[in-house]
Write a protein that holds these residues in place. Structure first.
Motif, PDB file in Angstrom:
ATOM      1  N   LEU A  54     -88.136  15.097  55.248  1.00 21.21           N
ATOM      2  CA  LEU A  54     -88.784  16.522  54.839  1.00 21.21           C
ATOM      3  C   LEU A  54     -90.321  16.545  55.077  1.00 21.21           C
ATOM      4  O   LEU A  54     -90.985  15.446  54.865  1.00 21.21           O
ATOM      5  CB  LEU A  54     -89.018  16.530  53.128  1.00 21.21           C
ATOM      6  N   GLY A  55     -90.590  17.502  55.929  1.00 20.73           N
ATOM      7  CA  GLY A  55     -91.687  17.623  56.513  1.00 20.73           C
ATOM      8  C   GLY A  55     -92.738  18.446  56.008  1.00 20.73           C
ATOM      9  O   GLY A  55     -92.752  19.684  55.956  1.00 20.73           O
ATOM     10  N   ILE A  88     -94.291  10.958  57.081  1.00 17.47           N
ATOM     11  CA  ILE A  88     -93.089  11.598  56.798  1.00 17.47           C
ATOM     12  C   ILE A  88     -92.019  10.266  57.101  1.00 17.47           C
ATOM     13  O   ILE A  88     -91.695   9.733  57.752  1.00 17.47           O
ATOM     14  CB  ILE A  88     -92.656  12.484  58.093  1.00 17.47           C
ATOM     15  N   THR A  89     -91.432  10.054  55.793  1.00 12.97           N
ATOM     16  CA  THR A  89     -90.238   9.160  55.626  1.00 12.97           C
ATOM     17  C   THR A  89     -89.276   9.620  56.548  1.00 12.97           C
ATOM     18  O   THR A  89     -88.535  10.624  56.525  1.00 12.97           O
ATOM     19  CB  THR A  89     -89.953   8.620  54.087  1.00 12.97           C
ATOM     20  N   MET A  97     -85.410  17.813  60.259  1.00 12.59           N
ATOM     21  CA  MET A  97     -86.289  18.005  59.330  1.00 12.59           C
ATOM     22  C   MET A  97     -86.430  19.310  58.439  1.00 12.59           C
ATOM     23  O   MET A  97     -86.448  20.306  59.323  1.00 12.59           O
ATOM     24  CB  MET A  97     -87.709  17.658  59.740  1.00 12.59           C
ATOM     25  N   VAL A  98     -86.403  19.083  57.148  1.00 11.22           N
ATOM     26  CA  VAL A  98     -86.743  20.284  56.462  1.00 11.22           C
ATOM     27  C   VAL A  98     -88.239  20.544  56.577  1.00 11.22           C
ATOM     28  O   VAL A  98     -88.991  19.628  55.996  1.00 11.22           O
ATOM     29  CB  VAL A  98     -86.179  20.296  55.054  1.00 11.22           C
ATOM     30  N   PHE A 114     -89.489  27.653  54.793  1.00  8.13           N
ATOM     31  CA  PHE A 114     -88.798  26.338  55.209  1.00  8.13           C
ATOM     32  C   PHE A 114     -87.714  26.518  56.450  1.00  8.13           C
ATOM     33  O   PHE A 114     -87.172  27.507  56.217  1.00  8.13           O
ATOM     34  CB  PHE A 114     -87.652  25.648  54.134  1.00  8.13           C
ATOM     35  N   LEU A 115     -88.014  25.897  57.573  1.00  8.29           N
ATOM     36  CA  LEU A 115     -87.224  25.841  58.667  1.00  8.29           C
ATOM     37  C   LEU A 115     -86.669  24.539  58.850  1.00  8.29           C
ATOM     38  O   LEU A 115     -87.432  23.528  58.575  1.00  8.29           O
ATOM     39  CB  LEU A 115     -88.073  26.322  59.922  1.00  8.29           C
ATOM     40  N   VAL A 116     -85.557  24.613  59.310  1.00 13.88           N
ATOM     41  CA  VAL A 116     -84.801  23.125  59.616  1.00 13.88           C
ATOM     42  C   VAL A 116     -84.977  22.854  61.250  1.00 13.88           C
ATOM     43  O   VAL A 116     -84.445  23.987  61.975  1.00 13.88           O
ATOM     44  CB  VAL A 116     -83.083  23.060  58.978  1.00 13.88           C
ATOM     45  N   VAL A 117     -85.803  21.973  61.376  1.00 13.04           N
ATOM     46  CA  VAL A 117     -86.081  21.620  62.767  1.00 13.04           C
ATOM     47  C   VAL A 117     -84.956  20.610  63.264  1.00 13.04           C
ATOM     48  O   VAL A 117     -85.084  19.436  62.626  1.00 13.04           O
ATOM     49  CB  VAL A 117     -87.582  21.026  62.835  1.00 13.04           C
TER      50      VAL A 117
END
Length: 160
Positions: A54-55, A88-89, A97-98, A114-117
């Motif tokens: 999660l970013g 970021i864990t 990464m969300v 929110f973008l999923v990278v």
């Protein structure tokens, strides 16, 4: 062997990675994702085939979501993301990464999406481990996003 033994430390090492993956990164996909997105990311995430992060936290903004500066500019077919995320864990080893990004210049909490990278070769993502005083087994990263293309279908929930 007590909790300070190497066996206890080894057992503790997987906790932050699994906790961030299952309890922090995947829930936004479950809550805001379409059925297709859930099948694409949740199923392999639950199987342990893909690692999620999660970013949100950024240099200079910390965890203050209203202060994030990572931007996503709309382009044909999606977004181009520029910015950085910090502490970021799973940030070094993530497959997806969300990522909280500003999708408009509106201030505060307005204009955040929110973008999923997703990681791929030559994607403009530079993820490096952060040197810490403790808990070295926890994968904590500083992530630079440099002209990273994210397709439209990777947006979670509504825009802004």
């Amino acid at each position: 062997m007590g909790p300070r033994s190497s066996r206890g430390a080894a057992r503790a090492a997987w906790r932050p990675a699994l906790g961030a993956h299952a309890s922090i990164a995947l829930p936004p996909i479950w809550k805001f994702g379409t059925q297709e997105q859930k099948e694409r990311w949740l199923v392999p995430g639950i199987r342990g085939e893909r690692i999620a992060a999660l970013g949100i936290t950024e240099p200079g903004a910390g965890s203050d979501v209203a202060g994030i500066r990572t931007r996503a500019e709309r382009v044909d077919g999606g977004w181009v993301v520029n910015g950085s995320k910090m502490f970021i864990t799973n940030g070094v080893r993530f497959d997806l990464m969300v990522c909280a990004v500003k999708t408009t210049a509106a201030g505060g909490h307005h204009g955040i999406s929110f973008l999923v990278v997703e990681r791929s070769e030559g994607d403009g993502i530079d993820a490096r481990p952060i040197e810490k005083l403790g808990w070295h087994a926890s994968d904590t990263g500083l992530i630079a996003l440099d002209d990273v293309f994210v397709p439209e279908e990777n947006r979670l929930g509504p825009e802004h």
